[in-house]
Design a protein around this motif. Structure first.
Motif, PDB file in Angstrom:
ATOM      1  N   ASN A 199       0.338   5.595  -5.565  1.00 34.04           N
ATOM      2  CA  ASN A 199       0.806   6.984  -5.590  1.00 34.04           C
ATOM      3  C   ASN A 199       1.737   7.388  -4.463  1.00 34.04           C
ATOM      4  O   ASN A 199       2.149   8.545  -4.412  1.00 34.04           O
ATOM      5  CB  ASN A 199      -0.418   7.919  -5.568  1.00 34.04           C
ATOM      6  CG  ASN A 199      -1.307   7.740  -6.782  1.00 34.04           C
ATOM      7  OD1 ASN A 199      -0.897   8.044  -7.901  1.00 34.04           O
ATOM      8  ND2 ASN A 199      -2.509   7.241  -6.566  1.00 34.04           N
ATOM      9  N   SER A 200       2.087   6.467  -3.575  1.00 34.90           N
ATOM     10  CA  SER A 200       2.926   6.831  -2.438  1.00 34.90           C
ATOM     11  C   SER A 200       4.233   6.050  -2.427  1.00 34.90           C
ATOM     12  O   SER A 200       4.291   4.945  -1.864  1.00 34.90           O
ATOM     13  CB  SER A 200       2.188   6.622  -1.114  1.00 34.90           C
ATOM     14  OG  SER A 200       3.027   6.994  -0.036  1.00 34.90           O
ATOM     15  N   PRO A 201       5.288   6.595  -3.032  1.00 35.80           N
ATOM     16  CA  PRO A 201       6.593   5.924  -3.000  1.00 35.80           C
ATOM     17  C   PRO A 201       7.081   5.671  -1.579  1.00 35.80           C
ATOM     18  O   PRO A 201       7.681   4.624  -1.301  1.00 35.80           O
ATOM     19  CB  PRO A 201       7.511   6.914  -3.727  1.00 35.80           C
ATOM     20  CG  PRO A 201       6.603   7.720  -4.598  1.00 35.80           C
ATOM     21  CD  PRO A 201       5.321   7.833  -3.836  1.00 35.80           C
ATOM     22  N   ALA A 202       6.820   6.609  -0.666  1.00 36.47           N
ATOM     23  CA  ALA A 202       7.307   6.473   0.706  1.00 36.47           C
ATOM     24  C   ALA A 202       6.688   5.264   1.400  1.00 36.47           C
ATOM     25  O   ALA A 202       7.385   4.520   2.110  1.00 36.47           O
ATOM     26  CB  ALA A 202       7.012   7.746   1.496  1.00 36.47           C
ATOM     27  N   VAL A 203       5.396   5.056   1.212  1.00 37.61           N
ATOM     28  CA  VAL A 203       4.734   3.925   1.857  1.00 37.61           C
ATOM     29  C   VAL A 203       5.219   2.611   1.243  1.00 37.61           C
ATOM     30  O   VAL A 203       5.512   1.643   1.960  1.00 37.61           O
ATOM     31  CB  VAL A 203       3.207   4.056   1.750  1.00 37.61           C
ATOM     32  CG1 VAL A 203       2.516   2.783   2.243  1.00 37.61           C
ATOM     33  CG2 VAL A 203       2.727   5.258   2.553  1.00 37.61           C
ATOM     34  N   ARG A 204       5.322   2.566  -0.081  1.00 33.16           N
ATOM     35  CA  ARG A 204       5.819   1.340  -0.714  1.00 33.16           C
ATOM     36  C   ARG A 204       7.224   1.011  -0.230  1.00 33.16           C
ATOM     37  O   ARG A 204       7.560  -0.154   0.033  1.00 33.16           O
ATOM     38  CB  ARG A 204       5.802   1.508  -2.241  1.00 33.16           C
ATOM     39  CG  ARG A 204       4.411   1.625  -2.844  1.00 33.16           C
ATOM     40  CD  ARG A 204       4.467   1.478  -4.356  1.00 33.16           C
ATOM     41  NE  ARG A 204       5.279   2.511  -4.987  1.00 33.16           N
ATOM     42  CZ  ARG A 204       4.811   3.606  -5.578  1.00 33.16           C
ATOM     43  NH1 ARG A 204       3.499   3.820  -5.600  1.00 33.16           N
ATOM     44  NH2 ARG A 204       5.610   4.487  -6.153  1.00 33.16           N
TER      45      ARG A 204
END
Length: 407
Positions: A341-346
């Motif tokens: 659910n976290s595009p930023a972390v990926r």
């Protein structure tokens, strides 16, 4: 009138929450047919002992309960489990459950697959509490609560360590005197129920990748990575305990063991050290802001950014280490709360992998949490697959029901 399908309860007791899911088990077409339990309802209490909140819904999304409670009413896991069971039992009066499956975090060297729970199993799980102090006591609380309410009900333990049980000895060893390995001091790996689900899911959505060298990143409040080859676990970032490997929400991950010696020499007790390493470290300790990745990503505090950057770098480093074990990398899969659910972390993690593995993301697909988020030019496919630990517990419980002839 047709006989209703058997019902299974699945209990997932975490450090601050209790989840209870209701599954029905359709009649198999024949004795050797696959078993496919179907989710019909679920309930969860979060914030036990702090800010308890109960939510329960049917599989179609219809909410049947959403209520907050005073701490005095839900002060511990026993009270939380009773409350969730009470709410869900309203819909089970005419078809009570025939079995309960439990997620149990640590199975040690004794349990390499799901088992029926009896007194001996409970005793052996109690002996493993020091190796999983955040989870094992709550897993056992749920087991005892079911026993008290329904002593004859079949209970099944499904272990987070079991999926990793076939690791080569090199993946299990620590460089301690060998006698400790013989006594069970070894690297076990965790989040196995999640990894088992992803391995099965990959065969459905990308069968060509499922047979290859895959690293799965289970990134949530607890976080680990697993190296798979042909759908089987080869190595994992977690070891003897769920404290090892990546930094997590409140857990430190891998650190120099000399730090623990130094803390003890400064007069800290074992309990105080355990409390700090498990509950005050990780993202919470580094940032001084929160253990919640969502809060850190929106914070203006420099240490919040520092914690996120450190998390992403450590994840990428662990991916590199696991790729060495596999001898290469054919696919990378993100799962669990942050991973799915976290595009930023990926994006931050994959930026570290671009030069070494040729990984590049499709920004639009990543932002939308698409199933395949790598760009067409990426040398390694990158996927996002939500996990379903409860579904795996239901499946294992149904299989044991069949073996026992209890349908």
């Amino acid at each position: 009138m047709s006989t209703p399908h058997p019902v299974i309860l699945v209990v997932n007791a975490g450090s601050s929450s209790v989840k209870v899911s209701v599954y029905t088990v359709p009649e198999a077409a024949h004795e050797n047919a696959d078993i496919n339990p179907v989710l019909s309802a679920n309930g969860q209490i979060e914030g036990i002992g702090v800010a308890p909140r109960l939510r329960a819904s049917m599989a179609d999304g219809h909410v049947v309960a959403d209520e907050s409670f005073p701490v005095s009413q839900v002060s511990d896991h026993d009270a939380a489990f009773r409350l969730v069971r009470l709410v869900l039992s309203i819909g089970l009066r005419d078809n009570p459950p025939v079995a309960v499956g439990h997620r149990v975090v640590h199975g040690g060297s004794d349990f390499s697959q799901a088992v029926c729970i009896d007194d001996d199993v409970i005793a052996r799980l109690e002996a493993l509490i020091p190796l999983a102090p955040l989870h094992q006591p709550h897993n056992l609380t749920a087991i005892r609560a079911v026993r008290k309410a329904a002593p004859d009900l079949l209970q099944v333990a499904c272990f987070d360590t079991a999926f990793h049980a076939g690791h080569d000895m090199l993946a299990q060893l620590m460089a301690l005197p060998y006698s400790y390995y013989e006594r069970g001091i070894r690297r076990y790996g965790f989040h196995g129920l999640s990894y088992e689900y992803i391995a099965r899911r990959l065969t459905q959505v990308a069968p060509d990748l499922a047979e290859g060298r895959v690293i799965v990143a289970h990134l949530g409040n607890g976080a680990s990575l697993c190296a798979m080859h042909g759908g089987r676990s080869v190595d994992s970032t977690m070891g003897l305990t769920a404290l090892d490997g990546m930094p997590m929400g409140t857990r430190c991950g891998s650190i120099d063991p000399g730090v623990v010696l130094w803390l003890a020499q400064q007069g800290m007790t074992a309990d105080a050290i355990q409390s700090m390493l498990y509950g005050e470290s990780g993202l919470k300790g580094l940032s001084g802001v929160s253990s919640d990745m969502r809060a850190l990503l929106t914070s203006d505090e420099p240490r919040a950014r520092l914690a996120v950057d450190f998390y992403a770098l450590r994840a990428a480093q662990e991916i590199g280490k696991l790729a060495v074990t596999l001898g290469g990398l054919d696919a990378l899969v993100f799962t669990a709360g942050i991973g799915a659910n976290s595009p930023a972390v990926r994006s931050r993690i994959c930026a570290h992998l671009e030069t070494l593995f040729g990984i590049s993301l499709d920004a639009g697909a990543n932002e939308e949490n698409g199933q395949r988020i790598s760009s067409n030019g990426s040398r390694v496919p990158v996927l996002v697959l939500p996990t379903d630990e409860e579904g795996i517990v239901a499946l294992s419980t149904a299989r044991i029901m069949r073996e026992c002839g209890r349908r």
